[in-house]
Structures are given as structure tokens and as C-alpha cells.
Design an enzyme around this catalytic site. Sequence first.
Site, PDB file in Angstrom:
ATOM      1  N   ARG A   1       0.767  -1.080  -0.020  1.00 51.40           N
ATOM      2  CA  ARG A   1       0.075  -0.212   0.054  1.00 51.40           C
ATOM      3  C   ARG A   1       0.938   1.203   0.204  1.00 51.40           C
ATOM      4  NH1 ARG A   1      -4.500   0.465   4.756  1.00 51.40           N
ATOM      5  NH2 ARG A   1      -2.631   1.304   5.753  1.00 51.40           N
TER       6      ARG A   1
ATOM      7  N   GLU B   1     -16.039   6.541   5.779  1.00 55.88           N
ATOM      8  CA  GLU B   1     -15.360   5.836   6.687  1.00 55.88           C
ATOM      9  C   GLU B   1     -15.152   6.586   7.953  1.00 55.88           C
ATOM     10  OE1 GLU B   1     -11.182   5.290   5.696  1.00 55.88           O
ATOM     11  OE2 GLU B   1     -11.090   7.171   4.579  1.00 55.88           O
TER      12      GLU B   1
ATOM     13  N   LYS C   1      -2.584   6.856   1.103  1.00 56.17           N
ATOM     14  CA  LYS C   1      -2.574   7.059   2.526  1.00 56.17           C
ATOM     15  C   LYS C   1      -1.327   8.185   2.388  1.00 56.17           C
ATOM     16  CE  LYS C   1      -2.219   4.623   6.770  1.00 56.17           C
ATOM     17  NZ  LYS C   1      -3.255   5.417   7.581  1.00 56.17           N
TER      18      LYS C   1
END
Length: 295
Positions: A50, A182, A149
Site C-alpha cells: 500500500r 469511513e 495514505k
Amino acid sequence: MKIFLDGKFVSENEAKVSVFDHGLLYGDGVFEGIRTYDGRVFRLDEHLSRLEQSANSILLKLPVGRKEMREAILETCRRNHLRNGYIRLVVTRGLGSLGLNPFQCPKATLIIIGAKISLYPAGVYRRGLDLITAVTQRNSPRSLNPAMKSLNYLNNILAKIEAVQAGKDEAVMLNAEGYVAECTGDNLFVVKGGSFYTPPVSAGALQGITREVVKELVKEHFGRMVQEVNLTRHDLFSADECFLTGTAAEVVPAVSLDGRSIGGGKPGDTTRKLMKKFALLTRREGVPFEKGRKA
Ligand code: PMP
């Protein structure tokens, strides 16, 4: 505490970056939060994949390859005796001028911090979280895609401020269409009529590592596939159970949203079973870092 900073281990006092680092000036960089359990790093390669994808997406060249990154993380764990801890892996754009142009930053800065973990207080796992819906919308994938991220967490911080000011534990973030994305640092699931639902990445959810683990656990222990569908606040109000997932939080029940109780206002059996199964799994797998210890 020994911190890995650009190839060297330094003490906390020496672990400093320049005021010209674009991570500080612009939030230009990417990061991961990773856990160790019983002397093993949990889902290390998933986190590194990721990180690589986030870096690639913002055209950030990681200063070292996968193998070296892995070794640096394991060595950070060893030097800090991080049997049960938390690793913060940060890659910033590095040193540059005051202009935005990232191509004037010759080399990315790599920071690895091995620390103790601060989960929600223990009581929260027994009584469940109280949530609010944030007025602050989740970033749109068309602007700053939440699937990356990045170090740019102001969107989440603004929503967290709303939760704290309201005297609640966490905030649910909606996307521009009004669907649930989220929470500020965790993914969200609901259980209804024996089925499991979570927002898709296209709704503004991070592809959480814990979210993936929970999907596996649901399949293994409940024989169900988690359905990735758009969820509204109403879906949360009327769910049998709701819980959040994240590397730091693990699996944590949520029992109210905007003053409406969810599932009778108590953590449900399904959530509690998943919490147990998650705890067992984390003790069973991972990349060992202590010398002489086998996987
Ligand atoms: N959403 C956001 C915004 C996050 O920052 C995180 C990680 N803290 C998560 C979800 C959960 O992802 P993971 O399970 O990979 O920690």
C-alpha cells in the site's frame, strides 16, 4: 527509543528533519501504521504494497527498495524490543525550497518510529463507541483521493475535532453524495440480518489492511462475503451491529450514531466474536524479527 532516519538509527532527541522538508511544509508524503504482536510484524508486505502504491500515485520515489525497507523495519523492531507495539513508517518528499514543485526535492526522507500503541481506552471495547456524523466531508477521489495514505490528514483532523467538540468518541465521514465513507482513522462495517456490509473504496474508504483481515475472518467464521455497498446514515441507525477496524484500533464496536442507538446500544455477539478471532489471528501470523525465531 531508536528511530530510523535516512539510513541511520538515532535517539529521539536527534531525530529531526529540516524545516524545508516538504512533508512538514505541505504534507507532501505518504505513511503507514503497522503493528507488531508477540515479536512478529503483522501483514508487513500488505502495508508495504500500500505504501508503494500511495508513493507511486503521488510520483514519489521511495529512497530504498522493498527488501531494504523490510529489513529497516525489522531492525527498528529489534533495536526497540517492540514485541507488542506500533511502527510508524513515514516517507516525505524530502528537502526542497519553499516552492511547491516536488521535483526540486532531490531525495525522499525515510523515517521509521517504533512506539507503544495507544488504542482506544479498554472500556470502549466493552461498552462501544459513540459516533457523530461529521459535517466535514471526506475528500473526493477527484481531489485528494482517500485511497492514497498521504501525510495530508487535515480532512480527517477536522472531522476528529467535530467528534471531540461534541464529546463523542469518533466521527463518521460522508462523501459528497452523502454516503458513508469511513471514520477519521478507521474503516466502518455494519451487520444486518446476518449479512456484512462495508463502504467500497470508491465511496472514499481507505483499503484498510484490517478491513481485509476482517473480510477473511467473516468468510472463515460466518461463511459470508462482506458486501461492499454504499451505506447511508439510515443504514447505520438500523443496523443490528456496527464496528470499526484499523491497525491501531483493531476491531472496535460502535453503539450509537448522532444520538440513535445502534443494535440496542450494546456491542453485538458478532462483533465480539470477530474481536476474539482477530486477536487469535494476530497471535498466529506475522514476520518474526527476533534473531533465531522462525515464522
Ligand atoms: N481509514 C483511514 C483514514 C485510516 O487512516 C486508516 C488507518 N489508520 C484506516 C482507515 C484503517 O486502515 P488499516 O486497517 O490499514 O490501518
